[in-house]
Design a protein around this motif. Structure first.
Motif, PDB file in Angstrom:
ATOM      1  N   ASN A   1       4.085  18.248  71.742  1.00 23.61           N
ATOM      2  CA  ASN A   1       2.561  16.940  71.634  1.00 23.61           C
ATOM      3  C   ASN A   1       1.602  16.921  70.455  1.00 23.61           C
ATOM      4  O   ASN A   1       1.080  16.195  69.834  1.00 23.61           O
ATOM      5  N   GLY A   2       1.884  18.052  69.851  1.00 21.65           N
ATOM      6  CA  GLY A   2       2.336  17.710  67.925  1.00 21.65           C
ATOM      7  C   GLY A   2       0.265  18.464  68.109  1.00 21.65           C
ATOM      8  O   GLY A   2      -0.187  19.352  67.128  1.00 21.65           O
ATOM      9  N   GLU A   3       0.116  19.231  69.140  1.00 18.38           N
ATOM     10  CA  GLU A   3      -1.100  20.036  68.911  1.00 18.38           C
ATOM     11  C   GLU A   3      -1.309  21.203  69.337  1.00 18.38           C
ATOM     12  O   GLU A   3       0.234  21.319  70.373  1.00 18.38           O
ATOM     13  N   PRO A   4      -2.136  22.105  69.110  1.00 12.78           N
ATOM     14  CA  PRO A   4      -1.740  23.379  69.366  1.00 12.78           C
ATOM     15  C   PRO A   4      -1.776  24.251  70.172  1.00 12.78           C
ATOM     16  O   PRO A   4      -2.317  23.792  71.683  1.00 12.78           O
ATOM     17  N   VAL A   5      -0.625  25.377  70.477  1.00 13.87           N
ATOM     18  CA  VAL A   5      -0.418  25.391  72.313  1.00 13.87           C
ATOM     19  C   VAL A   5      -1.320  26.211  72.466  1.00 13.87           C
ATOM     20  O   VAL A   5      -1.979  26.604  70.681  1.00 13.87           O
ATOM     21  N   GLY A   6      -1.942  26.640  73.327  1.00 14.46           N
ATOM     22  CA  GLY A   6      -2.658  27.367  73.937  1.00 14.46           C
ATOM     23  C   GLY A   6      -2.958  28.040  75.734  1.00 14.46           C
ATOM     24  O   GLY A   6      -1.565  26.660  76.224  1.00 14.46           O
ATOM     25  N   VAL A   7      -3.782  28.378  76.008  1.00 12.65           N
ATOM     26  CA  VAL A   7      -3.967  28.468  77.110  1.00 12.65           C
ATOM     27  C   VAL A   7      -5.223  28.670  77.756  1.00 12.65           C
ATOM     28  O   VAL A   7      -6.590  29.182  76.886  1.00 12.65           O
ATOM     29  N   VAL A   8      -5.768  27.918  78.531  1.00 10.06           N
ATOM     30  CA  VAL A   8      -7.198  27.425  79.486  1.00 10.06           C
ATOM     31  C   VAL A   8      -6.977  28.753  80.612  1.00 10.06           C
ATOM     32  O   VAL A   8      -6.492  28.466  81.926  1.00 10.06           O
ATOM     33  N   GLY A   9      -8.283  29.238  81.002  1.00  7.15           N
ATOM     34  CA  GLY A   9      -8.312  29.911  82.011  1.00  7.15           C
ATOM     35  C   GLY A   9      -9.366  29.355  82.716  1.00  7.15           C
ATOM     36  O   GLY A   9     -10.213  28.230  82.725  1.00  7.15           O
ATOM     37  N   THR A  10      -8.462  29.231  84.664  1.00  4.08           N
ATOM     38  CA  THR A  10      -8.838  28.564  84.815  1.00  4.08           C
ATOM     39  C   THR A  10     -10.212  29.518  86.690  1.00  4.08           C
ATOM     40  O   THR A  10      -9.378  31.048  86.450  1.00  4.08           O
ATOM     41  N   THR A  11      -9.949  29.025  87.740  1.00  2.68           N
ATOM     42  CA  THR A  11     -10.798  29.797  88.404  1.00  2.68           C
ATOM     43  C   THR A  11      -9.765  30.711  89.623  1.00  2.68           C
ATOM     44  O   THR A  11      -9.687  31.958  90.461  1.00  2.68           O
ATOM     45  N   THR A  12      -8.266  29.987  88.963  1.00  2.00           N
ATOM     46  CA  THR A  12      -7.337  30.760  90.679  1.00  2.00           C
ATOM     47  C   THR A  12      -6.123  31.246  88.832  1.00  2.00           C
ATOM     48  O   THR A  12      -5.571  32.036  89.651  1.00  2.00           O
ATOM     49  N   GLN A  13      -6.340  30.880  87.584  1.00  2.00           N
ATOM     50  CA  GLN A  13      -5.581  31.726  86.589  1.00  2.00           C
ATOM     51  C   GLN A  13      -6.153  31.993  86.026  1.00  2.00           C
ATOM     52  O   GLN A  13      -7.505  31.437  84.970  1.00  2.00           O
ATOM     53  N   VAL A  14      -5.433  33.952  85.578  1.00  2.00           N
ATOM     54  CA  VAL A  14      -6.301  34.798  84.610  1.00  2.00           C
ATOM     55  C   VAL A  14      -5.815  34.151  83.094  1.00  2.00           C
ATOM     56  O   VAL A  14      -3.823  34.660  83.264  1.00  2.00           O
TER      57      VAL A  14
END
Length: 300
Positions: free
Chosen positions: A147-160
């Protein structure tokens, strides 16, 4: 006196040899094993500072024992033993030597600090860190997704959140908080940095560099600054991959997953690499947050 010293030396030697400790482990003086060159330099500084402290300690203990043994007032004597309070050469030595010790320690501390806290050259892999109550977001600003945005990862309560990094490559981290002060800490880096909101306005240098991660592995990361009720859940994982696998990981992150029609997520890209335990799509060093009814929160 000689017998006491001999017994003490023998006790230390027996303790070291029977514990199975190597010379390096003994000289580490409890310092953890790091995975970066900066961690090694800090360990060397720690070792020599501890050795210097022990040398000074031995001299002080020896002088104290000598004084107690040979310069105490004996029973039946009316005169005090010989005193040294106005011995000018001795007082000069006791003033100059500590100054030299402090100056030497200061010099080597500054040398190591300048390496650990140096500026980025621009050739490093760029990684952005965002801390928020109570999790982390990691992104690669130079790697755009579908989508043109930088790739990354965001933590959630279910996923470290898993921060995937390469070995044997310089990395520059730029960090910022969205709310309160957090602290980015990977124990194996032996270095932590406060993550504060509005770093420019608060005059904080929020970019720091490591020369390389020296071996593949999975390393737990934590928030080391008490930041609120769920501070203890702010864990993440650094997954260090060999350079070729990391490059393949980034290529996948920039592509569309044909099975979902969306860009590859970090777990999906790791699973697609199929490189054993290092490519486990779930964190293997720390569990996700306990989602009992009393622990439900919204993280972002």
């Amino acid at each position: 006196m000689r017998r006491t010293v001999g017994l003490a030396v023998a006790a230390v030697a027996v303790a070291v040899t029977t514990s199975g400790c190597s010379v390096e482990e003994v000289l580490r003086f409890g310092w953890p094993v790091g995975v970066t060159p900066e961690a090694t330099q800090m360990r060397v500084l720690w070792t020599w500072a501890a050795v210097a402290a022990l040398v000074v300690g031995v001299l002080v203990w020896g002088a104290t024992a000598w004084t107690v043994a040979f310069h105490r007032k004996k029973a039946g004597e009316s005169d005090l033993p010989r005193q040294f309070q106005y011995n000018l050469p001795l007082e000069l030595v006791l003033t100059v030597v500590p100054l030299i010790i402090v100056a030497v320690l200061f010099y080597f501390t500054v040398v190591v600090q300048n390496v650990v806290d140096r500026n980025a050259s621009g050739d490093e892999l760029q990684v952005d860190i965002v801390g928020f109550q109570w999790n982390w977001e990691f992104s690669y600003p130079e790697t755009p997704g579908p989508n043109g945005e930088p790739v990354g990862v965001v933590g959630t309560t279910t996923q470290v959140p898993i921060l995937v990094l390469p070995t044997d490559r310089a990395i520059a981290f730029t960090q910022e908080s969205q709310d309160v002060i957090h602290s980015f800490w990977v124990p194996e880096f032996l270095f932590k940095r406060d993550v504060i909101p509005n770093p420019a306005e608060n005059d904080q240098k929020n970019t720091w560099v490591i020369d390389r991660i020296e071996r593949p592995g999975a390393f737990v990361g934590r928030c080391a600054e008490f930041c609120g009720a769920y501070h203890s859940m702010m864990n993440f994982e650094v997954r260090a991959l060999p350079p070729a696998q990391f490059d393949q990981f980034l290529r996948l992150r920039g592509q569309v997953n044909p099975q979902t029609g969306q860009g590859y997520t970090t777990p999906e890209a790791l699973q697609a690499l199929n490189c054993g335990e290092l490519c486990n799509p779930q964190a293997i060093t720390t569990p996700p947050f306990d989602q009992s009814p009393t622990s439900q929160i919204a993280v972002k």
